[in-house]
Design a protein around this motif. Structure first.
Motif, PDB file in Angstrom:
ATOM      1  N   ASP A 167      -0.751   1.473  -5.099  1.00 42.60           N
ATOM      2  CA  ASP A 167      -1.591   0.838  -4.064  1.00 42.60           C
ATOM      3  C   ASP A 167      -2.382   1.970  -3.067  1.00 42.60           C
ATOM      4  O   ASP A 167      -1.763   2.812  -2.564  1.00 42.60           O
ATOM      5  CB  ASP A 167      -0.829   0.265  -3.055  1.00 42.60           C
ATOM      6  CG  ASP A 167      -1.501  -1.193  -2.196  1.00 42.60           C
ATOM      7  OD1 ASP A 167      -2.405  -0.962  -1.563  1.00 42.60           O
ATOM      8  OD2 ASP A 167      -1.191  -2.305  -2.667  1.00 42.60           O
ATOM      9  N   ASP A 474      -0.419   3.827  -0.542  1.00 41.74           N
ATOM     10  CA  ASP A 474      -1.467   3.292   0.538  1.00 41.74           C
ATOM     11  C   ASP A 474      -0.887   3.123   2.048  1.00 41.74           C
ATOM     12  O   ASP A 474      -1.698   3.453   3.015  1.00 41.74           O
ATOM     13  CB  ASP A 474      -1.683   1.634   0.273  1.00 41.74           C
ATOM     14  CG  ASP A 474      -2.543   0.793   1.002  1.00 41.74           C
ATOM     15  OD1 ASP A 474      -3.667   1.121   1.114  1.00 41.74           O
ATOM     16  OD2 ASP A 474      -1.842  -0.051   1.897  1.00 41.74           O
ATOM     17  N   HIS A 478      -2.574   4.796   5.204  1.00 42.69           N
ATOM     18  CA  HIS A 478      -3.068   4.253   6.518  1.00 42.69           C
ATOM     19  C   HIS A 478      -2.589   4.944   7.419  1.00 42.69           C
ATOM     20  O   HIS A 478      -3.310   5.043   8.811  1.00 42.69           O
ATOM     21  CB  HIS A 478      -2.448   2.874   6.417  1.00 42.69           C
ATOM     22  CG  HIS A 478      -3.296   1.858   5.565  1.00 42.69           C
ATOM     23  ND1 HIS A 478      -4.671   1.481   6.208  1.00 42.69           N
ATOM     24  CD2 HIS A 478      -2.803   0.941   4.756  1.00 42.69           C
ATOM     25  CE1 HIS A 478      -4.844   0.516   5.447  1.00 42.69           C
ATOM     26  NE2 HIS A 478      -3.772   0.359   4.489  1.00 42.69           N
ATOM     27  N   HIS A 517      -7.464  -0.454  -4.705  1.00 44.23           N
ATOM     28  CA  HIS A 517      -8.564   0.481  -3.952  1.00 44.23           C
ATOM     29  C   HIS A 517      -8.151   1.622  -3.600  1.00 44.23           C
ATOM     30  O   HIS A 517      -7.025   1.922  -3.699  1.00 44.23           O
ATOM     31  CB  HIS A 517      -8.770  -0.696  -2.756  1.00 44.23           C
ATOM     32  CG  HIS A 517      -7.612  -0.954  -1.739  1.00 44.23           C
ATOM     33  ND1 HIS A 517      -7.006   0.083  -1.243  1.00 44.23           N
ATOM     34  CD2 HIS A 517      -6.734  -1.787  -2.100  1.00 44.23           C
ATOM     35  CE1 HIS A 517      -6.098  -0.394  -0.501  1.00 44.23           C
ATOM     36  NE2 HIS A 517      -5.796  -1.713  -1.052  1.00 44.23           N
ATOM     37  N   HIS A 653      -9.099   1.088   4.058  1.00 43.67           N
ATOM     38  CA  HIS A 653      -9.204   1.248   2.848  1.00 43.67           C
ATOM     39  C   HIS A 653     -10.908   1.483   2.753  1.00 43.67           C
ATOM     40  O   HIS A 653     -11.891   1.432   3.486  1.00 43.67           O
ATOM     41  CB  HIS A 653      -9.252  -0.179   2.297  1.00 43.67           C
ATOM     42  CG  HIS A 653      -7.790  -0.680   2.276  1.00 43.67           C
ATOM     43  ND1 HIS A 653      -7.443  -1.883   1.855  1.00 43.67           N
ATOM     44  CD2 HIS A 653      -6.716  -0.087   2.484  1.00 43.67           C
ATOM     45  CE1 HIS A 653      -6.111  -2.143   2.045  1.00 43.67           C
ATOM     46  NE2 HIS A 653      -5.659  -1.015   2.346  1.00 43.67           N
TER      47      HIS A 653
HETATM   48 ZN   LIG Z   1      -3.779  -0.864   2.692  1.00 44.72          ZN
END
Ligand SMILES: [Zn+2]
Length: 692
Positions: A167, A474, A478, A517, A653
């Protein structure tokens, strides 16, 4: 007088109209048809058709496909509440569980009328893709038995698909994992990642139905449905309905292959199992955060008796998220946490959906926050493990079905899980505090979960689909916690190694490694000039805002020649002893939120958003930082970096293309994944490889 008589009633009638009729009604508005324009399907893949519009009751509608009338399965002309799932002021008409057998273009035309008597038309053109064989799904008529076809009894060719979904993983995450875990000498990497060994590499566009920048729900769902969804939605189209779980569906790869071939589904993640990426393999909802309904649907539509009339054939579900499997009335906040709630569940799915998707009545769902979902999984034949130790024990019995819930919300990241293991091994300098504070002291690593999943799934000789997610690549991007994000990528790569070993021996498995992504605009800008000790001794940079004055920590960024080759001592577990080494790799974030940068690894992770409320407040009490990076005290001796987008408290993202790596023993199975293509194309490439 007589000659005037006829005029009087005429005049009176006109007067009545003026005095008592409502003002002239406008045309119905927001008239729409789903699937959206350009949607693509496999021969026999199920999907729902919906016609809806806004106006004044009563509503009516008609539908045709290539000029031939098609009847609705719900939505009647007269009542105000048409289909029972449209909000006030809306009319809705549905054709559930439709499918088309013959490849080609189809035009769906609808006419929608409301109380004004005026009709508005809507059209959409959809495509059924050819699988490059005789497809075998009969003609383009409506069929109720979608199981017909040529897919039975295969004894060669690809039968298993493993999708490793990193991710948020862009190219730079992969590079960072290689530099940190292997090192580089004189321009040559000292080793390769498992994913580096895969023969085909593609570049994938990541857009969603409504934006160039996707979130994980459509990001994963495009691979498993072949269709774009709106952000935050998975396996459905953005129709206007009263419950997010009632939206028009498009069938997932797992359902399609379970129905047509008898495959099983496995879902493994380091996130809370309710999270968007795992759910976008099995759950149909417009609300990715509705965890109670999402986790219920995993089981309710798993087809535990292998009827193959419906569902996913789910046999492995592993990750965090025990809070959704624990009854709400058992939430003590004393080491037992529940997040189950009526507000994010769903009541009885529409009758025609249940009928047309072949669901048994007990799978229709109900509002049940006190459901003991873990117990229901066990009653359906799943062996349940809530720790790494229990997982190892469970595997001794060679279970047919496996549920693993190793944390209450998200699992902890590799850096923190490893600290606990190193502490238990007596290696100085490590503590088990983080996992203990999260009430999850004994969590498996992703490669251990992957091996467990494969040992269960391989028992089904008809094949399986397994999705393995490295979720925190991910989540930590972030947070702009570079070290934890890199640690996650290393953990993810070790899981890929397990998958590749399986595929090399098995010979009939396709392995894909990709992302949904990119996250954070992760970029490798150089390496630390000078040592950690000197870095730690620098005075604060907080007040250096004058662009003509370089903050101390900005001047230690070694770029070009000064970056040289960062080198990390690697322990026998394959991870660095520490990320804070002299000359460490330095990471920038092009899509950053506001933050302070001091180039050091935070001693603890921040509080995750997917955490039971009570546990989150306990963690706050133990001084875990919130998930808004700029508030993290530990970083505030660093210099301040202003993010680009107002209100974005974390890095976001990006719209960048992402790499995809493919492996199968047979080169014809990986070759289609070389090149540049859309995210939704991946689904059709998988189907084509499977049908060869
Ligand atoms: Zn995310």
């Amino acid at each position: 007088m007589r000659f005037r008589l006829p005029l009087v009633p005429a005049f009176a009638a006109a007067f009545v109209v003026l005095a008592f009729a409502p003002p002239a009604l406008a045309d119905p508005t927001s008239v729409a048809i789903f699937p959206p324009q350009g949607a693509r399907f496999l021969p026999g893949q199920r999907f729902d058709i919906r016609v809806e519009g806004k106006g004044t009751a009563p509503y009516s509608a008609s539908l045709s496909i290539n000029g031939r009338p098609l009847h609705f399965t719900s939505g009647t002309a007269d009542p105000v509440a048409t289909d029972g799932i449209s909000p006030a002021g809306w009319g809705g008409f549905n054709r559930r569980g439709y499918w088309l057998g013959k490849p080609g273009l189809y035009r769906l035309s609808a006419s929608f009328k409301d109380g004004s008597g005026k009709a508005v038309t809507a059209e959409t053109t959809i495509t059924v893709e050819s699988l490059g064989n005789d497809d075998g799904w009969g003609d383009d008529d409506d069929h109720d038995d979608g199981r017909r076809g040529r897919e039975q009894g295969r004894d060669r060719g690809i039968k298993n698909v493993i999708i490793f979904l990193g991710d948020g993983m862009g190219a730079a995450h992969r590079t960072a994992a290689r530099i940190v875990s292997k090192g580089v000498t004189a321009g040559v990497p000292n080793g390769t990642l498992a994913m580096d060994t895969m023969p085909a590499v593609g570049l994938v566009h990541t857009h969603s139905l409504n934006s160039i920048v996707t979130d994980s729900a459509p990001g994963m769902g495009c691979y498993t449905t072949g269709n774009h969804s709106r952000n935050n939605q998975e396996g459905v189209w953005p129709a206007t309905v009263t419950n997010p779980f009632y939206a028009p569906r498009v069938e997932y790869l797992g359902h399609y292959l379970h129905r047509t071939r008898g495959t099983s589904l496995g879902i493994v993640t380091t996130a809370d199992i309710e999270d968007a990426t795992p759910a976008a393999n099995a759950v149909f909802t417009q609300a990715r955060g509705n965890g109670t309904g999402i986790c219920d649907q995993y089981l309710d539509e798993s087809d535990p008796t292998d009827s193959r009339a419906y569902g996913t054939g789910l046999r492995v579900l592993m990750g965090g998220g025990r809070r959704w499997f624990t009854p709400s009335d058992k939430d003590t906040g004393n080491g037992v946490y529940s997040s189950r709630a009526a507000g994010n569940d769903y009541d009885k799915l529409p009758a025609d959906l249940v009928d047309r998707w072949g669901l048994p009545p007990e799978a229709a769902g109900k509002i049940d926050p006190t459901r003991n979902l873990a117990a229901d999984f066990q009653a359906a034949g799943f062996v349940y493990a809530d720790s790494k130790t229990k997982l190892n024990q469970a595997l001794y019995s060679q279970p047919d079905r496996l549920l693993g819930l190793f944390a209450w919300g998200n699992m902890n990241v590799a850096v923190d899980k490893l600290a606990e293991r190193r502490y238990r091994m007596g290696i100085p300098g490590y503590t088990d505090r983080v996992v203990r504070d999260h009430q999850a002291p004994d969590q498996p690593l992703l490669e251990e979960m992957t091996a467990a999943a494969l040992s269960v799934l391989k028992k089904n000789h008809k094949g399986f689909v397994l999705m393995v997610e490295g979720a925190h690549i991910d989540k930590q991007s972030h947070q702009m916690d570079a070290e934890r994000a890199i640690g996650e990528t290393i953990e993810f790569d070790k899981a890929i190694g397990v998958g590749l070993d399986f595929a090399r021996k098995d010979g009939r498995t396709l392995v894909l490694v990709t992302a949904d992504h990119e996250c954070s605009g992760f970029s490798l800008i150089g390496a630390l000039s000078g040592g950690i000790a000197g870095l730690k001794a620098l005075p604060p940079d907080t007040d250096v805002l004058d662009p003509t004055k370089a903050p101390n920590r900005q001047s230690v960024v070694g770029v070009y020649d000064a970056a040289a080759f960062p080198s990390y001592p690697i322990l026998s577990d394959g991870y660095p002893a520490s990320f804070d080494v002299d000359g460490k790799l330095l990471v920038g974030f092009g899509a950053n939120g506001d933050r302070y940068e001091n180039w050091l690894t935070p001693s603890k992770p921040s509080r995750e958003s997917l955490t039971p409320t009570k546990l989150a407040s306990e963690l706050a009490g133990l001084s875990y930082a919130s998930n808004i990076p700029v508030t993290r005290d530990e970083k505030k001796n660093g210099y301040f970096i202003r993010g680009q987008a107002v209100g974005q408290e974390q890095a976001v993202h990006t719209a960048s293309d992402i790499p995809l790596s493919a492996y199968a023993k047979d080169p014809d199975a990986w070759l289609p994944f070389a090149g540049t293509y859309q995210n939704i194309d991946v689904f059709f490439k998988i189907a084509q490889v499977l049908s060869r």
